[in-house]
Write an enzyme that holds these catalytic residues in place. Structure first.
Site, PDB file in Angstrom:
ATOM      1  N   GLU A 439      55.565  71.082 -10.231  1.00  0.00           N
ATOM      2  CA  GLU A 439      55.525  70.195 -11.410  1.00  0.00           C
ATOM      3  C   GLU A 439      56.165  68.847 -11.096  1.00  0.00           C
ATOM      4  OE1 GLU A 439      53.639  70.999 -13.652  1.00  0.00           O
ATOM      5  OE2 GLU A 439      53.568  73.191 -13.512  1.00  0.00           O
ATOM      6  N   ASP A 491      50.793  72.058  -4.740  1.00  0.00           N
ATOM      7  CA  ASP A 491      51.026  73.395  -4.169  1.00  0.00           C
ATOM      8  C   ASP A 491      51.628  73.301  -2.774  1.00  0.00           C
ATOM      9  OD1 ASP A 491      50.193  74.863  -6.317  1.00  0.00           O
ATOM     10  OD2 ASP A 491      48.128  75.111  -5.611  1.00  0.00           O
TER      11      ASP A 491
HETATM   12 ZN    ZN Z   1      49.718  71.600 -11.406  1.00  0.00          ZN
END
Ligand code: ZN
Length: 526
Positions: A439, A491
């Site tokens: 995030e 990621d």
């Molecule tokens: Zn995301």
């Protein structure tokens, strides 16, 4: 009573199926009579039509012709604005059933309407004819909806207008009175700014309402929407009918959206009206202060790791680097729950006006729809600085809000297998830590977009981007590396940052082992 007492009272009235069954359709029939029942002869005149519409929307939170809500303004991110969109149709539109026989869908929906009609003493003169006509009216309405893709292409997703202009473009609706009914007790006037998502639809809808030959159908349609909206509060015959319908339309998977067990349904209903109350109860149960403290420490370790990583980026020029660092340190972080839900006085005040009934679930739902809708609109339009969370504290879903430059990690995420106070730190950093870093990296989305950083070394950056696209497209499952780029960066980058943070954490904290697994700390992390 307190908000918590009211929530419990609401839940109990929902669980009291004996009472609900014995009252049967009577509460809904009484309510329908207040809006004229099924059979109205003189809806031809615009006044009656608009009066019914105002009641249905203002008192029962049902939006047959268009949906009204309050959300962030695209014209000024700091404020909220009233938004108007097409309604959510209970009858699925044709575009959703490309492969299947749409006539069959219509047939199933028609028989569902007839069932409701039977249960509620529906339209008297040839009910099947009335319902078939209503069905054609609905599909006419659906045909004037502009497909999302077209609206995006034509840049018509947010059209800034006023009540006055709406009245000129879609004159069949008495817009000022309707919006006054919805937003009561807030004052409305003709210059009230409104964001419209599909002006062509509103124009087409207005024409349909004016031209539709059988005016009675408009009334029956409003009643059907009202029944559809309130039937989850009725007895088992209505639940069975809805379950049958969704099973045929959407298959076994779709019908599972409707809870089979009564307590699940009642919990969902209660949480939709009493989110802060249930949020507080759950936080007390699963999210003690020491969990919050550890989560905050982990987050700040991850923030530090990212901060330091920025010095290693070759494609970033010095000025951008300073700005990026400011982005990281100015980020607002919310972990667990929105602070106000633990302030019982504030929450009680929010529910002060709500008066529930001990034994009529149906009326409780109707009251909640009205009082709580009024509350939430007041809050949104009057207190612009307040940011409501997009998720409940118990959900397993974190996000980054561009508008508030804020990351949110609800309490529901801080549970096994993502997190546990007793887990080795390697496991916590390898799971919840990676989500945190993910995030956090979304705050940099702007740099990656074409033209997002004119002073950066674009060719060096592009080389890394191309490399990541290639990596994701080489996986055996099909991925469009360009389309998913922002998520893949978060990621891959998130994993790197979380690992860095874990290494730094080890310098300051003791680490546990997992006996019997024989795995190293690094293996546990991955
Ligand atoms: Zn995301």
């Amino acid at each position: 009573g307190s908000a918590k007492e009211k929530a419990i009272q609401f839940y109990r009235s929902c669980m009291d199926t004996q009472q609900i069954e014995s009252q049967g359709t009577q509460p809904l029939k009484d309510l329908l009579n207040q809006v004229g029942g099924w059979n109205i002869t003189d809806v031809g005149n615009g006044k009656d039509f608009n009066e019914t519409l105002q009641t249905v929307m203002g008192r029962y939170n049902t939006f047959p012709f268009f949906r009204v809500h309050v959300g962030p303004s695209p014209f000024n991110l700091k404020t909220n604005i009233i938004q108007i969109d097409h309604p959510e149709f209970e009858m699925p539109p044709k575009s959703k059933f490309k492969g299947k026989n749409y006539l069959e869908v219509l047939r199933v929906y028609l028989s569902y309407l007839k069932k409701l009609g039977d249960l509620l003493g529906g339209p008297q003169d040839d009910p099947s004819d009335s319902f078939s006509l209503t069905l054609s009216f609905i599909s006419n309405l659906q045909q004037v909806v502009t497909p999302l893709q077209e609206r995006q292409q034509r840049g018509m997703l947010f059209f800034l207008t006023t009540i006055k202009e709406l009245q000129e473009k879609a004159p069949a609706i008495d817009w000022l009175s309707c919006l006054q009914a919805i937003f009561y007790p807030m004052p409305m006037n003709y210059s009230q700014p409104i964001a419209v998502h599909d002006m062509d639809y509103l124009r087409g809808m207005s024409q349909l309402i004016e031209q539709w030959p059988k005016k009675r159908v408009l009334h029956i349609y409003m009643i059907i929407c009202l029944v559809g909206n309130l039937s989850p509060a009725l007895d088992s015959r209505f639940q069975d009918a809805r379950w049958e319908l969704s099973k045929i339309l959407y298959g076994e998977m779709g019908s599972r959206m409707i809870s089979a067990e009564r307590w699940r349904k009642c919990l969902t209903d209660t949480s939709s009206f009493f989110e802060p109350v249930l949020g507080e109860m759950i936080v007390q149960e699963i999210f003690p202060q020491q969990t919050k403290k550890l989560a905050e420490q982990m987050f700040s370790e991850i923030q530090d790791a990212l901060y330091r990583q920025l010095d290693q980026l070759e494609w970033m020029d010095e000025q951008t680097r300073q700005k990026a660092k400011a982005l990281v340190s100015e980020l607002q972080v919310e972990i667990g729950y929105p602070a106000y839900i633990l302030q019982t006085d504030k929450v009680n005040l929010e529910y002060q006006k709500l008066e529930l009934n001990e034994d009529t679930f149906f009326l409780n739902v109707v009251t909640c729809l009205k009082v709580l809708r009024e509350n939430s609109y007041l809050k949104l339009l009057q207190d612009q600085s307040q940011h409501n969370w997009h998720v409940s504290p118990w959900t397993v879903h974190s996000y980054y809000s561009i508008r508030h430059h804020m990351v949110v990690f609800p309490a529901g995420m801080f549970r096994s297998p993502f997190f546990h106070m007793e887990f080795p730190s390697a496991v916590n950093f390898g799971a919840i830590g990676v989500f945190m870093a993910h995030e956090l990296l979304h705050t940099f989305y702007g740099y990656v977009l074409p033209g997002g950083c004119p002073t950066c070394n674009r060719s060096a950056l592009q080389k890394s981007i191309d490399c990541l696209i290639k990596q994701y497209e080489s996986y055996s499952f099909k991925v469009n590396g360009t389309f998913t780029l922002l998520e893949n960066i978060a990621d891959t980058g998130g994993l790197t940052i979380a690992y860095q943070a874990y290494k730094n954490w080890l310098k300051k904290h003791k680490e546990k082992d997992l006996p019997k697994t024989g795995l190293s700390h690094d293996q546990l992390f991955y």
